[in-house]
Motif scaffolding. Structure first.
Motif, PDB file in Angstrom:
ATOM      1  N   SER A 220      15.571  49.635  59.271  1.00 35.93           N
ATOM      2  CA  SER A 220      15.804  48.782  60.434  1.00 35.93           C
ATOM      3  C   SER A 220      16.466  49.569  61.568  1.00 35.93           C
ATOM      4  O   SER A 220      17.455  50.265  61.344  1.00 35.93           O
ATOM      5  CB  SER A 220      16.704  47.613  60.044  1.00 35.93           C
ATOM      6  OG  SER A 220      17.026  46.880  61.212  1.00 35.93           O
ATOM      7  N   GLY A 224      23.344  44.431  63.147  1.00 38.51           N
ATOM      8  CA  GLY A 224      23.841  43.142  63.640  1.00 38.51           C
ATOM      9  C   GLY A 224      22.790  42.546  64.562  1.00 38.51           C
ATOM     10  O   GLY A 224      21.651  42.323  64.152  1.00 38.51           O
ATOM     11  N   ASN A 225      23.162  42.363  65.838  1.00 44.49           N
ATOM     12  CA  ASN A 225      22.187  41.824  66.802  1.00 44.49           C
ATOM     13  C   ASN A 225      21.862  42.825  67.893  1.00 44.49           C
ATOM     14  O   ASN A 225      21.372  42.465  68.961  1.00 44.49           O
ATOM     15  CB  ASN A 225      22.727  40.530  67.434  1.00 44.49           C
ATOM     16  CG  ASN A 225      22.891  39.460  66.383  1.00 44.49           C
ATOM     17  OD1 ASN A 225      23.994  39.191  65.948  1.00 44.49           O
ATOM     18  ND2 ASN A 225      21.787  38.894  65.933  1.00 44.49           N
ATOM     19  N   GLU A 242      13.779  37.113  66.146  1.00 44.71           N
ATOM     20  CA  GLU A 242      15.232  37.218  66.193  1.00 44.71           C
ATOM     21  C   GLU A 242      15.595  38.707  66.319  1.00 44.71           C
ATOM     22  O   GLU A 242      14.963  39.551  65.688  1.00 44.71           O
ATOM     23  CB  GLU A 242      15.771  36.649  64.876  1.00 44.71           C
ATOM     24  CG  GLU A 242      17.264  36.557  64.800  1.00 44.71           C
ATOM     25  CD  GLU A 242      17.688  36.059  63.412  1.00 44.71           C
ATOM     26  OE1 GLU A 242      17.418  34.876  63.077  1.00 44.71           O
ATOM     27  OE2 GLU A 242      18.281  36.864  62.676  1.00 44.71           O
ATOM     28  N   SER A 244      17.517  41.119  65.000  1.00 38.90           N
ATOM     29  CA  SER A 244      18.324  41.372  63.811  1.00 38.90           C
ATOM     30  C   SER A 244      17.425  42.105  62.815  1.00 38.90           C
ATOM     31  O   SER A 244      16.212  42.200  63.016  1.00 38.90           O
ATOM     32  CB  SER A 244      18.781  40.049  63.178  1.00 38.90           C
ATOM     33  OG  SER A 244      17.646  39.356  62.695  1.00 38.90           O
ATOM     34  N   SER A 245      18.042  42.573  61.729  1.00 38.38           N
ATOM     35  CA  SER A 245      17.215  43.217  60.691  1.00 38.38           C
ATOM     36  C   SER A 245      16.254  42.197  60.076  1.00 38.38           C
ATOM     37  O   SER A 245      15.134  42.541  59.689  1.00 38.38           O
ATOM     38  CB  SER A 245      18.115  43.837  59.623  1.00 38.38           C
ATOM     39  OG  SER A 245      18.788  44.941  60.181  1.00 38.38           O
ATOM     40  N   ASP A 265      25.594  45.802  58.246  1.00 32.71           N
ATOM     41  CA  ASP A 265      24.695  44.675  58.539  1.00 32.71           C
ATOM     42  C   ASP A 265      24.728  43.691  57.362  1.00 32.71           C
ATOM     43  O   ASP A 265      24.761  44.113  56.203  1.00 32.71           O
ATOM     44  CB  ASP A 265      23.282  45.246  58.706  1.00 32.71           C
ATOM     45  CG  ASP A 265      22.371  44.346  59.489  1.00 32.71           C
ATOM     46  OD1 ASP A 265      21.846  44.804  60.509  1.00 32.71           O
ATOM     47  OD2 ASP A 265      22.174  43.186  59.075  1.00 32.71           O
ATOM     48  N   CYS A 267      22.382  41.580  56.482  1.00 27.34           N
ATOM     49  CA  CYS A 267      21.030  41.052  56.273  1.00 27.34           C
ATOM     50  C   CYS A 267      20.747  40.730  54.798  1.00 27.34           C
ATOM     51  O   CYS A 267      21.078  41.502  53.903  1.00 27.34           O
ATOM     52  CB  CYS A 267      20.042  42.109  56.774  1.00 27.34           C
ATOM     53  SG  CYS A 267      18.337  41.731  56.457  1.00 27.34           S
TER      54      CYS A 267
END
Ligand code: FO1
Length: 300
Positions: A220, A224-225, A242, A244-245, A265, A267
């Motif tokens: 990824s 985070g974002n 989204e 994010s991952s 992260d 995720c």
């Protein structure tokens, strides 16, 4: 080992990988949708960053162009009243002049890239995704523009309404790409922007059905974002993913087996295994460390 690459994220991993496994064991399939003809020559940013990384020439401050290059021709053109929005270095321009001469004399982009590899002493295989023209176009309130115009001339600032890949429907993956993809069980998708760096490769006819039969590991490019670098966040959001991952996993949902995410992260995914490590690569040591992690994950 086969890796899909585009932009500047995956080359940072390649910088480490060439120190961890023999360079000749690495094959990189590269996005070509950000290529642009500039002042009569074909510039292939995503191919060149990979070639220059393996050749030890890449400017690691910017992750494009050649280290310590000069810009005399670019400046001379400006004085004549002609401004190139892509700032081409003099040595970098030599690559584009040579490539374009080969293409004008009938070479495919794959053959021209092979000649450049050999001139630069690159032992890894570097394969353009297609020999056909494809152009990433960004739709903005100011109109539709080429990715390089959006990113460089407009500094990535306009709102993004949509992303289109002109020519992609008619483009074919090269026989070399199809052959290497068929030859290995595991395929790596580097930490590149899933929309404009990896998206065009996946959009070529026949690529996703092959990936569905393989063990696919993606890294990824988001923590985070926030994307580690570049316009990935803005582009993902524009297309409805989204940032994010988990959003990256959605982009690869048709075939993803493992997503490597940063240790910071949080995720979690219902349909793919998530593994965590440090994915930030601001130094060679960090690139090598992530490369070692990926090599172990693939049982290379
Ligand atoms: N990026 C910039 O932000 N400004 C530039 O003037 C610029 C010139 C340039 C020249 C050759 C090249 O191979 C890449 C160049 N890039 C420049 C980077 C390029 O826009 C992107 O990094 C790639 O398209 C990857 O997404």
């Amino acid at each position: 080992m086969i890796i899909l690459s585009g932009g500047t994220g995956t080359p940072k991993l390649l910088r480490g990988l060439k120190n961890v496994i023999p360079e000749e064991d690495i094959t990189v399939i590269v996005n070509t949708a950000e290529d642009q003809w500039v002042s009569g020559n074909l510039v292939c940013p995503d191919i060149d960053v990979v070639l220059y990384t393996f050749a030890g020439l890449i400017d690691e401050r910017k992750w494009w162009g050649i280290r310590d290059d000069t810009f005399y021709t670019h400046e001379a053109l400006k004085k004549l009243g002609y401004h190139e929005s892509m700032k081409l270095g003099d040595k970098d321009r030599a690559t584009h002049v040579f490539r374009s001469k080969l293409i004008r004399s009938g070479y495919t982009l794959t053959e021209a890239t092979k000649r450049l590899r050999s001139s630069l002493g690159v032992e890894a295989k570097v394969l353009p995704m297609t020999n056909d023209p494809v152009a990433t176009m960004i739709c903005t309130p100011e109109g539709k523009m080429h990715f390089q115009d959006f990113w460089i001339a407009h500094k990535g600032e306009p709102d993004v309404l949509d992303v289109r890949f002109d020519g992609l429907d008619a483009a074919k993956p090269t026989p070399e790409v199809m052959s290497v993809l068929s030859s290995e069980d595991t395929i790596i998708i580097g930490p590149s922007n899933p929309i404009t760096s990896i998206g065009p490769i996946l959009g070529l006819k026949g690529i996703v059905p092959i990936l569905q039969k393989k063990h696919v590991i993606a890294i990824s490019p988001i923590i985070g974002n926030k994307p580690v670098s570049g316009p990935a966040g803005k582009l993902m959001k524009a297309i409805g993913y989204e940032v994010s991952s988990a959003g990256v996993a959605q982009c690869y949902a048709d075939f993803l087996d493992v997503l490597v995410v940063d240790q910071r992260d949080d995720c979690a995914l219902p349909d793919a295994r998530v593994v965590k490590t440090d994915t930030i690569m601001t130094s060679l040591a960090e690139s090598k460390s992530l490369a070692r992690f990926i090599v172990e994950l693939t049982n290379y």
